[in-house]
Design an enzyme around this catalytic site. Structure first.
Site, short mmCIF file in Angstrom:
data_model
loop_
_atom_site.label_atom_id
_atom_site.label_comp_id
_atom_site.label_asym_id
_atom_site.label_seq_id
_atom_site.Cartn_x
_atom_site.Cartn_y
_atom_site.Cartn_z
N ARG A 237 9.60 5.11 2.26
CA ARG A 237 10.56 5.32 1.17
C ARG A 237 11.75 6.07 1.76
NH1 ARG A 237 8.10 1.96 -1.06
NH2 ARG A 237 7.11 1.98 -3.14
N GLU A 266 18.61 3.11 -3.94
CA GLU A 266 18.48 1.66 -3.86
C GLU A 266 18.79 1.03 -5.21
OE1 GLU A 266 14.60 0.52 -2.45
OE2 GLU A 266 14.75 1.76 -0.66
N HIS A 284 14.92 -3.51 1.57
CA HIS A 284 13.58 -3.25 1.02
C HIS A 284 12.81 -4.55 0.87
CE1 HIS A 284 11.12 -0.29 -1.61
NE2 HIS A 284 10.36 -1.12 -0.95
C1 8YV Z 1 7.74 -3.54 -3.54
C2 8YV Z 1 7.02 -1.78 -2.02
O1 8YV Z 1 8.16 -4.84 -3.58
O2 8YV Z 1 4.82 -2.35 -2.59
C3 8YV Z 1 5.65 -1.42 -2.44
O3 8YV Z 1 5.41 -0.20 -2.60
O4 8YV Z 1 7.78 -0.96 -1.61
C4 8YV Z 1 7.43 -3.20 -2.12
O5 8YV Z 1 6.39 -4.04 -1.68
C5 8YV Z 1 8.84 -2.67 -4.10
O6 8YV Z 1 8.31 -1.42 -4.35
C6 8YV Z 1 9.38 -3.29 -5.38
O7 8YV Z 1 10.47 -2.51 -5.82
#
Ligand code: 8YV
Length: 321
Positions: A237, A266, A284
């Site tokens: 993150r 984001e 992302h």
């Molecule tokens: C998601 C991700 O698509 O799974 C997660 O935690 O970061 C990604 O695979 C994302 O969070 C969607 O906003």
């Protein structure tokens, strides 16, 4: 009367069709105005919610008196106020495991692209700049046999370690809240302090969950510990890294390069990062393949239906990390 399900982000079309056959489905539509206001209103009489990438907490769920489940199409759940949902007895579920290998592939994609300057050399060549044999300006750094430091040896971190150890004969270090001996021994990985990992690694890959312990984990002090030839990769993150400090480190070339898939804010449409030839930036997309996103959506659908039909969902989040 059909139960109401609010879809708060884009999801797989086939899954959406299945939901529409079973439930009264309302989709949050960014084109219809403020998303939080829509969530506040539509969650009033909702029985379930499904989606990802939106912060859901008391401020936009305070009227959700009937809500039984939020089914996140993600493995991370830092977008949700887990304590509040527990207090309101609302299931929160996520989609672990199905995206592990795809996300680890992306981490290595960023590692190799940053190490060998792929995006900037691609652009340089397409601008017709290639007039003689590549020289120091075009040189990257070696990967094979180098030291890979993984911050966060969860399932994704372990998959990255596997790629480095077996695929590139890398020496693996890891930093984690607790030692993970069984996993580490598969890759002869050495548990070490964060500072030790940062100072010894040629490649540092951040694969932690975002929580109180990992927020701002990597700042100016930590970046200064890294070697000038070292590469930082972040697929966790954005808030784990002080983005301004990272930009300064890249500008001063106190590290060789960074490969980033996540950012403090984001989506990111303007940043000093975009002006840096040693910053590889992706939007992302760690889990963003058709097959993986479909598997995630299928898992999220199963979690939602289980909870709405009175069964224990398979991947319930019990508490915040
Ligand atoms: C998601 C991700 O698509 O799974 C997660 O935690 O970061 C990604 O695979 C994302 O969070 C969607 O906003």
């Amino acid at each position: 009367m059909k139960k109401k399900v609010v879809v708060f982000s884009q999801i797989d079309n086939e899954i959406l069709m299945r939901l529409e056959q079973q439930y009264h489905v309302v989709q949050i539509n960014p084109k219809k105005g403020d998303i939080n206001q829509q969530i506040l209103e539509e969650s009033r009489d909702a029985d379930g919610m499904i989606g990802a990438g939106r912060r859901l907490n008391e401020s936009n769920l305070k009227h959700a008196e009937k809500l039984k489940i939020i089914s996140s199409v993600s493995v991370g759940y830092d977008n949700y106020d887990v304590s509040y949902l527990n207090q309101k007895h609302i299931w929160l579920t996520h989609t672990p495991h199905v995206l592990t290998e795809t996300t680890a592939d992306l981490a290595f994609t960023l590692l190799m692209s940053a190490a060998r300057k792929v995006p900037s050399l691609d652009a340089w060549m397409k601008q017709g700049q290639w007039s003689r044999t590549a020289g120091p300006e075009q040189f990257g750094v070696d990967i094979y046999g180098k030291t890979l430091g993984i911050i966060g040896l969860g399932s994704i971190g372990a998959a990255i370690a596997r790629r480095g150890f077996y695929g590139f004969n890398m020496n693996v270090l890891y930093h984690n809240r607790h030692e993970k001996l069984e996993i580490a021994e598969q890759f002869k990985a050495e548990f070490c302090s964060l500072d030790d990992l940062l100072s010894r690694s040629d490649f540092v890959v951040i694969a932690v969950d975002l929580n109180a312990a990992s927020k701002s984990l990597i700042g100016a002090r930590e970046l200064q510990l890294m070697q000038p030839h070292a590469v930082l990769v972040n697929i966790s993150r954005g808030s784990v890294v002080d983005e301004k400090a990272l930009i300064d480190a890249l500008k001063s070339r106190s590290i060789f390069a960074a490969g980033l898939d996540v950012y403090e804010k984001e989506p990111l449409q303007a940043s000093e990062l975009f002006e840096l030839d040693n910053a590889v930036t992706l939007p992302h997309v760690g889990s963003a393949t058709a097959q993986t996103r479909k598997r995630m959506a299928e898992l999220a659908y199963e979690n939602l239906v289980d909870a709405l039909e009175g069964r224990q969902p398979r991947y319930a989040v019990k508490k915040a990390d």
